[in-house]
Scaffold this active site. Sequence first.
Site, short mmCIF file in Angstrom:
data_model
loop_
_atom_site.label_atom_id
_atom_site.label_comp_id
_atom_site.label_asym_id
_atom_site.label_seq_id
_atom_site.Cartn_x
_atom_site.Cartn_y
_atom_site.Cartn_z
CD GLU A 124 -2.48 -1.28 2.74
OE1 GLU A 124 -2.35 -0.35 3.54
OE2 GLU A 124 -3.13 -2.30 2.99
CE LYS A 138 5.30 4.90 6.93
NZ LYS A 138 5.37 6.29 7.38
CG ASP A 196 4.32 12.38 5.11
OD1 ASP A 196 4.26 12.03 6.30
OD2 ASP A 196 5.19 13.14 4.67
CE1 TYR A 228 -3.27 3.91 7.44
CE2 TYR A 228 -3.13 1.87 8.67
CZ TYR A 228 -2.84 3.20 8.54
OH TYR A 228 -2.12 3.83 9.51
CE LYS A 274 9.02 6.03 7.08
NZ LYS A 274 9.71 6.45 8.28
CB CYS A 307 29.11 38.42 18.02
SG CYS A 307 27.41 37.97 18.43
CB CYS A 313 26.80 41.17 21.36
SG CYS A 313 28.18 40.02 21.34
CB CYS A 320 29.45 35.16 20.32
SG CYS A 320 29.20 36.55 21.43
CB CYS A 348 26.03 37.38 23.21
SG CYS A 348 25.48 37.31 21.51
P1 AMP Z 1 6.26 5.55 11.05
O1 AMP Z 1 5.52 6.72 11.63
O2 AMP Z 1 7.33 5.91 10.08
O3 AMP Z 1 6.65 4.51 12.08
O4 AMP Z 1 5.19 4.81 10.12
C1 AMP Z 1 4.07 4.25 10.66
C2 AMP Z 1 2.88 5.08 10.30
O5 AMP Z 1 2.64 5.07 8.92
C3 AMP Z 1 1.62 4.52 10.87
O6 AMP Z 1 1.45 4.92 12.20
C4 AMP Z 1 0.57 5.13 9.98
O7 AMP Z 1 0.14 6.36 10.54
C5 AMP Z 1 1.31 5.48 8.71
N1 AMP Z 1 0.74 4.90 7.50
C6 AMP Z 1 0.46 5.58 6.38
N2 AMP Z 1 -0.06 4.80 5.44
C7 AMP Z 1 -0.13 3.56 5.96
C8 AMP Z 1 -0.60 2.31 5.46
N3 AMP Z 1 -1.08 2.16 4.21
N4 AMP Z 1 -0.52 1.24 6.29
C9 AMP Z 1 -0.01 1.36 7.54
N5 AMP Z 1 0.43 2.52 8.05
C10 AMP Z 1 0.38 3.62 7.27
ZN ZN Z 2 27.50 37.91 20.63
#
Ligand code: AMP
Ligand code: ZN
Length: 652
Positions: A107, A109, A111, A216, A302, A395, A398, A413, A418
């Site tokens: 899936e 991810k 953001d 999801y 990632k 600096c 100051c 500094c 300062c």
């Molecule tokens: P991280 O914050 O990097 O540990 O990633 C985990 C977070 O990714 C989870 O807590 C979700 O909020 C998010 N996330 C986004 N899309 C998905 C997805 N398709 N499946 C699972 N987690 C997801």
């Molecule tokens: Zn200074």
Amino acid sequence: MEKEMRELTQLLNKYRHDYYTNDNPSVSDAEYDKLYRQLVKLEEAYPEFIAKDSPTQGVGGLILSGFEKYQHPYPLYSLQDAFSYEELLTFDRRVKAEFPKATYIVELKIDGLSISLTYEKGKLVTGATRGDGSVGENITENLKKLKDIPRTLSEPLDITVRGEAYMSRQSFQQINQERQENGQTEFANPRNAAAGTLRQLDTSIVGKRNLASFLYQEASPSQELNQEGVLKKLKRLGFAVNDRYLMTSSMEDIWHFIEEIESEREKLSYEIDGIVIKVNNLAMQEELGFTIKAPRWAIAYKFPAEEKEATLLSVDWTIGRTGVLTPTANLTPVQLAGTTVSRATLHNVDYIAEKDIRVGDRVIVYKAGDIIPAVLRVVSDKRSSQQAMVIPKLCPSCGSDLVHLEEEVALRCINPLCPSLIQRSLEHFASRNAMNIAGLGPASVEKLYKAELIKDVADLYRLDLESLLTLEGIKEKSAEKLLSAIEESKEKSADKLLFGLGIRHVGAKASKLLLEEFESLENLIDASESAIASIDGLGSVIANSIHEYFAKKESHQLIAELKEVGVNLKYLGKRVDKTAQLFGMTVVLTGKLEQMNRNDAKAKLEELGAKVTSSVSKKTDLVIAGSEAGSKLDKARSLGIEIQDEEWLLNV
Ligand code: AMP
Ligand code: ZN
């Protein structure tokens, strides 16, 4: 049974504490998981003995104020990260070792922000943020403002679902444009904008901000056989579900999918920061289980940090809290990870010299995750005849001479008065890992400092409502909030205070070690340099720095003032039992143990006050050798270190 369950609960809580609060896991993930499952089983059999603080019930953590806490009925997990194909292959091997036929669902991810929605008989009853995974914030009213979150499901189910709330790129740009026109600070990226929006106390603002969601996961036990079924079910119930996903058992396919998504990424109407690979079959997921922090049946890939080329227009020089001269680049604007970037850090003077970065250069800018944008390097074939960078001698705040301290490359500094340095130190004092005073960021510090209301940290505790209200743009409500945050900080454990003082080389971890040893700031002041240096994990640099700091009259004065205004100077964290049998000893475990496993042995040694390390050296006080012990045992013998066996450990 009650006793056994209580002991398990305590043990797991200790492990969680070591893991989350001390950042220092005391057992392997597998061991934790084993115990956790044991507890779950017992709790199922004896629900009358479930302790309130059982980790299965969720335990408290860092929760922001303003919303009610919400105890998640099912904890939320984060995901383990992968940054390369190799890491994905390792994940695949681990899964396939248990389930050779496993199929994955891949899936996007999203953001945004994790959310959890609970429905009873098909009606939305609670919506919450993730918080620390066990306890989040109840933001039901705000989540009701999201148009794609159904208030009523198509079936009258009791169900808890998980997903991500996000802001589309388009809404983000629109909102930032408005904010710019209104002279408000712009949001850094859509995720921050979404987070800021969901934490609004005024729900009508949420309504205007156009947030959206993708669901999801079914957090409550699912009737479905696999994750794909879950997605379909969620869709049927009326949730927004992202239909861009891939089903496969081949890692090669997954890699192709990743490449495809990466090339389309910028065109998506929402931001993603990677993809998530999940074992599709829910029964397999359950078998694979969890580590302390993440499911073993999923991994997040990632995307690598984005890089862009920009022109370096000029450099702003500022003074940081330790007095270090810090350069920030002004750049021609570039789009980077969904945001417009026109400033980026150049780290320090040395970095500029090493990379020979000059004003007028074309440079590569990058941003990884939450990290602020930075200049990576110069595109050297695009340089014409730029002059080497001119480094300030005075600096910028100051005007005093900047100096190199000792062997350091950084320019500093060293004027203790300062203005820039003082303001940065105040900000540091208030920061999250120090005294955690909400509302005391750079802008308010500057205001308070310029109005001469604060010149050192003790002054914070002398602020009152009347004087705060004389400041421009500070309303009664925020002034009261600030005052109560300051008041609350008085009760912090003294290691937070020590860290907040910003003594050179004394970080959060060192502060904790110091206070664990000396128990109060006053004892620390009286401690000899050698006593400090002998603490495990510290050393002469830190000892010297502390000694120097407390040799100054002003430092004593400051501590006395803090005490007078009621700031706690005592350590409130975990006590070290100095009477424990192996207190202060460094112990190495080697060879095969017959009756205990390694983690138990380690836990027992630690309980006895020992520090367990992995290699034998002159610093080792004791070696516990099991059967077939090899080179470590030889080394221990040659160094004349005390050696004991498993039997001994079982009987101490
Ligand atoms: P991280 O914050 O990097 O540990 O990633 C985990 C977070 O990714 C989870 O807590 C979700 O909020 C998010 N996330 C986004 N899309 C998905 C997805 N398709 N499946 C699972 N987690 C997801
Ligand atoms: Zn200074």
